[in-house]
Scaffold this active site. Structure first.
Site, PDB file in Angstrom:
ATOM      1  CG  ASN A  68      -1.753   1.191   1.334  1.00 27.94           C
ATOM      2  OD1 ASN A  68      -1.925   1.908   0.341  1.00 27.94           O
ATOM      3  ND2 ASN A  68      -2.294   1.447   2.507  1.00 27.94           N
ATOM      4  CG  ASP A  70     -12.507  11.150  -3.550  1.00 29.78           C
ATOM      5  OD1 ASP A  70     -11.593  11.394  -4.363  1.00 29.78           O
ATOM      6  OD2 ASP A  70     -12.509  11.564  -2.388  1.00 29.78           O
ATOM      7  CD  GLU A  98       0.089  11.076  -4.070  1.00 28.60           C
ATOM      8  OE1 GLU A  98       0.328  11.490  -2.935  1.00 28.60           O
ATOM      9  OE2 GLU A  98      -1.065  11.040  -4.536  1.00 28.60           O
ATOM     10  CG  ASP A  99      -0.375  15.516  -4.372  1.00 26.63           C
ATOM     11  OD1 ASP A  99       0.519  15.412  -3.498  1.00 26.63           O
ATOM     12  OD2 ASP A  99      -1.532  15.859  -4.110  1.00 26.63           O
ATOM     13  NE  ARG A 102      -1.009  18.404   0.220  1.00 32.88           N
ATOM     14  CZ  ARG A 102      -0.906  17.540  -0.772  1.00 32.88           C
ATOM     15  NH1 ARG A 102      -0.564  16.288  -0.542  1.00 32.88           N
ATOM     16  NH2 ARG A 102      -1.109  17.915  -2.006  1.00 32.88           N
TER      17      ARG A 102
END
Ligand SMILES: *[C@@H]1O[C@H](CO)[C@@H](O)[C@H](O)[C@H]1NC(C)=O
Ligand SMILES: *[C@@H]1O[C@H](CO)[C@@H](O)[C@H](O)[C@H]1NC(C)=O
Ligand SMILES: *[C@@H]1O[C@H](CO)[C@@H](O)[C@H](O)[C@H]1NC(C)=O
Ligand SMILES: *[C@@H]1O[C@H](CO)[C@@H](O)[C@H](O)[C@H]1NC(C)=O
Ligand SMILES: *[C@@H]1O[C@H](CO)[C@@H](O)[C@H](O)[C@H]1NC(C)=O
Length: 952
Positions: free
Chosen positions: A755, A778, A865-866, A909
């Site tokens: 995961n 979503d 990750e973005d 973040r």
């Protein structure tokens, strides 16, 4: 689940309002009919009411005017019995009339109901008609597309060229005669056997096992670290073969040779390390050593120490790879200059590097070194090796040393002169260096230990490196080691005497972007020159230097790969294809997932957005033999690396517009067949500068099955969609009776090994298109938004193109660090990959090229990750992302709230941004104030024309 896509207040699009609006516009006729009908009903009921009330008042005798008079007449002229009878009759009439009226009223209501029922039906039929019309349009469009594809297939009279068979030579080199004097005139054309290296051979290389094949005199040993590391690192190289008969080149490690310990330190009596007889009797030497690569690597930057340099050993036609070359020994275009191996075998090296900002550091220039005087040369004839060459030009020696003396003098003056600039110039080392070294060499030696020099370098904008006083050297490992140290610490090297030396891999690396080469005579102009360089160029050079250092010098792995790649590049043989990730299905072979055919058509599906076509994978590996020619410079000096061949690049060349119509039509779908046009024609063809293509959707999901299924179902009927990949991050397989929607394209559910959010960017082999739309499970994107995003991406293939914009904000008050910010803002620097198009190329790079520390941080926080992807793309392209349209319906109503809503998500973040910037050594993100909307958006156009998109 996936990060920042979730935290913003979403902009819900009021699709109901819009639907009503367009309903009324397109249903004017219908409503007119309804109005008339209502009018009729109204009039009928008015009449009925009037009649009813009249009768009722008559019967009850409550009327005050006319009825009373009539009654009086009746009463006077009638008998009571009559009157009674009449009253009864009247009452009866009244009952019957009111019964009738009641019936009428009931009938009216029934009719009204029926009318509204019919209205509803008309509505539905109209709606249906529109759907059918769109479907028909789409089918027509698809048909046209299919015809075009069919025509192309027929017209292409040349079938796809099959790659030639892989030619392997499959014979060992035969013995050829060779006289050693030819060696010095060796170039590729006369000393290299190209017949062993066919273009399609894949460039097999053979390594003589350093533990078995030794060509070194017994009093010497090859450095143990090098032996193991080279064996290991070349072992990872995909070109390595164990079959000498098919090899193109034969690699042999011959150095660095060190005196073996058993022999004691009496260095002078050692013979030359290379045992020429042993060399010539290597099994594949073939008499002349053609296609042999002799690696004489060094690990110590003073290996110039060994005085055997001039020993002209007979190395036949072999290519020599080393860090120190004499001018008359180096054969340009044949031999290869490499940096000394000073780093670890492999792994992340970013920790070694200093931050790139500020552009200007404490010292403008630093130098730490010491020069031998001519006195020590002339007085130390006994320690110098007797020179056979009688014609040594002593006057030149004097001149060269005078020049160096002048340089020292000038630099000393410079540092003490009146200037605000600070220098750190050290011409005498404390304590003085070893005398034995001093006497033997005529060269600069170093001061300080590695770590003390590192401290100074970290504080230096520029570092001075002096070319060897002895200009017979075209390069020395000592100079290369100085370059290595300088680039690592971000000090920009200034080489005085730069016109007399070459740096490593000079065929392919553009050193001028990272190093200042100055003739020694420019020493007086140097200060002026250094001051004239603007900050932006300082940072560019520093960044370029670090790129070269990290990619080619920092690790033994990088060095070994670079040596192999530079020879391969010279021969024009393509690199090995980049490795893709396997996509194991989450289902076993026997299990057939249940399909559900309950498809809910999207309300916005009434806009026809493009043809539905059969799957069309993007062409791959079209530029095997041209990429190194056209993009060789960029591949070695800018994006990525020369070690792999990628199936497509975001930077691939574009055809000119006329070629699309004259000769190179295949694959192009110009708008209106080239005539152009507005919305209708636009929706029929992709247009643009690139041939037709499709995109793949990648959805990362974790235990939200219904949310996922709903998202999948919404993709039904999406034009240009090639395939949907669902990355199943949960260890639990999907429940067996989950109903997977049939959306007309394959849905591949991939079982993730663990995961991790990094799985989102694995370069899966099932992704067959260049364009990848990465979405959260979503995310609710409308079809027109996706289509528009895809078209915009086709124009910005090298960038992240998507919907949710974010930015990095400088926190001046708090820590002087970066903050992640998702507020409304007119400037942004990131587009989140919860809904963004990226090129598949970046998935290779994210997985295989990005420092491991970044992927580890993503795993540690389960977040960011973005952000990492935005860093990667901005770093490589030096461009900001592209944000597309304002409207996007992002959050799905009623979906479970994800963990990312809370504050720790934001805190992580912030930390990610600062950590990533530290790994990159600078902040790669760039700001943008630009957003893409379609061309006719908000433009008034005539009624017979359509906009590009109805709503965006
Ligand atoms: C250079 O040679 C001297 C003796 O010849 C030796 O002591 C010294 O270690 C050598 N230096 C290096 C860096 O190998
Ligand atoms: C290998 O390089 C060292 C210097 O780095 C040099 O002294 C030695 O002669 C070289 N060996 C050969 C075979 O050229
Ligand atoms: C330069 O170095 C070479 C090789 O060590 C030597 O033969 C030559 O004499 C040197 N030249 C001068 C000017 O010292
Ligand atoms: C395949 O998977 C299904 C459902 O997960 C399971 O019932 C079945 O036993 C599996 N078959 C094999 C051969 O593993
Ligand atoms: C180009 O290279 C790829 C990967 O090695 C290979 O699959 C393909 O066949 C090559 N194409 C040509 C035309 O050589």
């Amino acid at each position: 689940m996936a990060g920042g896509t979730l935290e913003s207040a979403s902009l819900f699009y009021q699709s109901t309002n819009r639907r009503e609006m367009c309903y009324w516009i397109s249903h004017i006729k219908l409503s007119r009919i309804i109005v008339i009908m209502l009018l009729i009903l109204f009039v009928v009921s008015l009449f009925a009411h009037y009649y009813l009330s009249k009768v009722e008042t008559n019967a009850s005798g409550m009327d005050m005017h006319r009825t009373r008079l009539e009654a009086f007449d009746d009463f006077t002229s009638m008998k009571a019995s009559d009157l009674k009878f009449r009253i009864e009759e009247m009452l009866r009439i009244k009952v019957s009339v009111s019964n009738e009226l009641r019936d009428l009223e009931a009938k009216r209501q029934r009719l009204q109901l029926e009318v509204s029922g019919f209205n509803q039906k008309i509505d539905d039929l109209k709606q249906e008609l529109i759907h059918q019309q769109t479907d028909l349009d789409r089918l027509k469009m698809s048909l046209v597309q299919a015809q075009a594809a069919h025509r192309e297939a027929i017209e292409r009279n040349t079938p796809e060229l099959a790659p030639p068979r892989r030619i392997l030579i499959n014979s060992l080199p035969t013995n050829l005669k060779f006289t050693s004097s030819e060696s010095s005139s060796c170039r590729m054309f006369n000393c290299f056997d190209h017949s062993r290296c066919a273009l399609t051979s894949g460039f097999p290389i053979y390594l003589y096992d350093p533990d078995i094949f030794s060509v070194i005199n017994p009093t010497w040993d090859i450095d143990g670290f090098l032996k193991t590391t080279i064996k290991q690192t070349l072992g990872y190289n995909a070109h390595l073969t164990s079959n000498p008969a098919e090899a193109c080149i034969y690699i042999l490690l011959i150095g660095e040779a060190l005196p073996s310990n058993s022999q004691g330190p009496s260095h002078q009596v050692f013979p030359h390390p290379l045992h020429v007889k042993k060399l010539h009797s290597l099994p594949y030497w073939g008499g002349d050593g053609r296609n042999h690569i002799l690696l004489n690597l060094s690990r110590r930057d003073l290996s110039i120490n060994s005085s055997n340099m001039l020993d002209n050993s007979d190395t036949g036609r072999a290519i020599i790879v080393q860090s120190t070359f004499l001018r008359n020994q180096y054969r340009p275009g044949f031999d290869i200059i490499v940096p000394p191996i000073l780093g670890p075998p492999g792994g992340d090296v970013w920790q070694e590097c200093a931050s790139m900002v500020p552009a200007r550091r404490k010292y403008l220039l630093s130098f730490q070194g010491e020069i031998k005087t001519t006195k020590s040369l002339s007085s130390s004839g006994s320690t110098s090796r007797p020179i056979d060459d009688a014609e040594i030009d002593l006057e030149r020696v004097e001149d060269e040393n005078n020049l160096d003396k002048f340089i020292v003098q000038h630099l000393n003056d410079m540092t003490t002169g009146v200037t605000m600039d600070k220098f750190f110039i050290q011409f005498e080392c404390i304590p003085a260096t070893d005398d034995s070294v001093r006497g033997k060499l005529l060269d600069w030696t170093l001061c300080g230990t590695e770590s003390s020099r590192k401290e100074i370098l970290k504080d230096s904008t520029f570092v001075l490196i002096l070319a060897p006083s002895n200009s017979s050297f075209v390069t020395t490992s000592s100079i290369q080691a100085r370059i290595y140290e300088a680039l690592r610490s971000g000090a920009i090297p200034v080489i005085l005497g730069g016109d007399q030396i070459y740096l490593s891999y000079n065929e392919v690396i553009a050193w001028r972007r990272a190093v200042l080469f100055l003739p020694k005579a420019r020493v007086t102009e140097m200060h002026f020159l250094l001051r004239a360089i603007p900050d932006s160029d300082l940072l560019f050079m520093r960044r370029q230097g670090r790129l070269i250092w990290e990619r080619y010098m920092a690790t033994a792995q990088g060095a070994a790969d670079t040596i192999v790649a530079s020879i391969r590049d010279r021969l024009g043989i393509p690199a090995v294809p980049a490795i893709q990730s396997p996509s194991p299905s989450v289902f076993n072979e026997t299990f057939v997932p249940i399909k559900s055919d309950a498809i809910v058509a999207e309300p916005e599906a009434e806009e026809s957005l493009g043809p539905l076509e059969p799957p069309y994978p993007s062409p791959v590996f079209k530029r095997n033999y041209t990429i190194m020619l056209i993009h060789g410079h960029e591949i070695w000096n800018e994006w990525v690396n020369p070690f792999y061949l990628y199936p497509q690049l975001p930077f691939d060349t574009v055809l000119s517009s006329d070629a699309k119509f004259v000769g190179s039509e295949v694959g192009f779908r110009p708008i209106g067949k080239g005539a152009g046009g507005a919305g209708k024609e636009f929706s029929e063809s992709l247009g643009g500068n690139y041939p037709r293509e499709q995109f793949t959707i990648v959805i990362l999901t974790y235990e939200r099955e219904q949310v996922l299924i709903n998202s999948l179902a919404r993709l039904y009927g999406l034009p240009y969609l090639n395939k949907v990949l669902v990355v199943w991050n949960s260890p639990k397989p999907p429940i067996e009776d989950l109903r997977w929607p049939d959306i007309g394209v394959p849905i591949v559910v991939i079982k993730a090994l663990r995961n991790s959010l990094n799985n989102r960017f694995l370069p899966f082999d099932t992704i067959e298109t260049e364009a990848v739309l990465s979405v959260d499970d979503d995310a609710h994107l409308r079809h027109d938004e996706i289509m528009f995003g895809f078209r915009v991406w086709r124009e910005h293939r090298d960038r992240v193109v998507g919907f949710p914009g974010r930015y990095h904000a400088w926190d001046q008050n708090f820590h002087n660090s970066w903050n992640y910010n998702s507020n409304y803002s007119c400037e942004l620097s990131m587009v989140l990959t919860g809904a963004a198009f990226i090129h598949k190329h970046y998935m290779y790079l994210y997985t295989n090229w990005l420092p491991q520390a970044i992927r580890d941080k993503v795993d540690e926080y389960m977040n960011c990750e973005d952000i990492a992807m935005n860093f990667l793309v901005s770093h490589l392209t030096r461009k900001p992302p592209v944000k597309v349209t304002s409207r996007w319906t992002f959050r799905c109503p009623g979906c479970p709230v994800s963990l990312s809503e809370d504050d720790t998500h934001f805190q992580e973040r912030h930390k990610c941004i600062n950590f990533f910037a530290q790994v990159f050594g600078y902040m790669p993100l760039l700001n943008t104030q630009y957003r893409a909307d379609s061309i006719l958006f908000k433009t008034r156009i005539s009624h017979d024309k359509q906009k590009c998109f109805k709503f965006i």
